[in-house]
Design a protein around this motif. Sequence first.
Motif, short mmCIF file in Angstrom:
data_model
loop_
_atom_site.label_atom_id
_atom_site.label_comp_id
_atom_site.label_asym_id
_atom_site.label_seq_id
_atom_site.Cartn_x
_atom_site.Cartn_y
_atom_site.Cartn_z
N ASP A 23 -39.59 29.51 53.75
CA ASP A 23 -39.44 30.77 54.48
C ASP A 23 -40.72 31.12 55.24
O ASP A 23 -40.66 31.76 56.29
CB ASP A 23 -39.05 31.91 53.52
N ASP A 34 -36.89 34.84 63.37
CA ASP A 34 -36.14 36.04 62.94
C ASP A 34 -35.25 36.57 64.06
O ASP A 34 -34.10 36.95 63.82
CB ASP A 34 -37.11 37.12 62.44
N PRO A 66 -27.21 37.13 54.19
CA PRO A 66 -27.05 38.59 54.14
C PRO A 66 -26.67 39.17 55.49
O PRO A 66 -25.90 40.13 55.57
CB PRO A 66 -28.44 39.09 53.69
N ARG A 70 -22.94 41.11 56.34
CA ARG A 70 -22.76 42.48 56.87
C ARG A 70 -21.54 42.55 57.77
O ARG A 70 -20.97 43.60 57.99
CB ARG A 70 -23.97 42.87 57.73
N ARG A 91 -31.69 34.93 46.92
CA ARG A 91 -31.77 35.86 48.06
C ARG A 91 -30.51 36.74 48.15
O ARG A 91 -30.59 37.95 48.32
CB ARG A 91 -31.91 35.06 49.36
N GLN A 94 -30.40 39.29 45.41
CA GLN A 94 -31.41 40.34 45.60
C GLN A 94 -31.05 41.26 46.78
O GLN A 94 -31.16 42.47 46.69
CB GLN A 94 -32.75 39.68 45.86
N GLU A 95 -30.60 40.66 47.88
CA GLU A 95 -30.40 41.47 49.10
C GLU A 95 -29.01 42.10 49.18
O GLU A 95 -28.83 43.11 49.84
CB GLU A 95 -30.66 40.62 50.36
N LEU A 96 -28.02 41.51 48.51
CA LEU A 96 -26.66 42.05 48.65
C LEU A 96 -26.18 42.79 47.41
O LEU A 96 -25.16 43.48 47.46
CB LEU A 96 -25.68 40.93 48.99
#
Length: 239
Positions: A23, A34, A66, A70, A91, A94-96
């Motif tokens: 990353d 990004d 993620p 969305r 990931r 943690q993010e969702l």
Amino acid sequence: MTNNPSAAADQAELFRQMAAGYDHAIRVFQPTYDAMLQLSTDLACAAATSRARCLDYGTGTGAALPLLARHFDAVVGIDPGKPMLDLARARVSQELGADATRVTLVEGTTASQPRLLPPAEFDAVHCSLVLMFIESDEAKLSALRALHSTLRPSGVLVLTEILRDAEAGDEQETFALWNAIMRQRGANDVLATRGDQQVHTLMHRCTDAGLRDLLDAAGFCSAVKVFQTLHTSMLVARK
Ligand SMILES: C[S@@+](CC[C@H](N)C(=O)[O-])C[C@H]1O[C@@H](n2cnc3c(N)ncnc32)[C@H](O)[C@@H]1O
């Protein structure tokens, strides 16, 4: 993934070693990473005719998951690298949070598991910085055919690839600029050299024309280039 076992082993080893540092490294190697991911995931959604299911082929550490989750009800991430997939899983959770159940992760490739992708399953396929790791045109075509087949009618493919300039002089200029921007963004000699080596020894880049020929041959129509930064291009094509 490749006809050459040692190249395959080198790549698998590369992503095994790189997983933890990926990353960080990818943001040095791809100075617009990004922004590209934001654009490619938004395009997958904007160009899809339905938002039920999206595939992220070659998901790596899952940075796109993620963002895709969305937009889509269900997202499947596929990659041959277990250490990369482990990071993708962490990931996503943690993010969702509770929505992590909408993401499924699968280890493999279209070559290692020919029945990996069911026909007409996905509204969109997102494939970022993957095809260039597939060694021969034949193997790239076979992967693209599998991605074409797994799309529903009028489904959309968003493909981001590092390409090769058709002219050797342009290729040299592009690489000089790439090296300069990596250093400007903080790459030391070791990282800049590693980036250069990876592109030249472990990637099998197409030219723009070569990639379009492969997309045509796989059955995709109307490939449009939507973004380019140095040697990296993003194309949107439709089934
Ligand atoms: C540069 S990373 C890109 C990861 C992610 N898509 C991104 O944009 O950050 C390339 C990924 O492609 C995977 N890969 C290599 N060969 C593949 C193949 N034949 N099919 C699917 N994935 C492959 C590697 O394991 C690695 O995770």
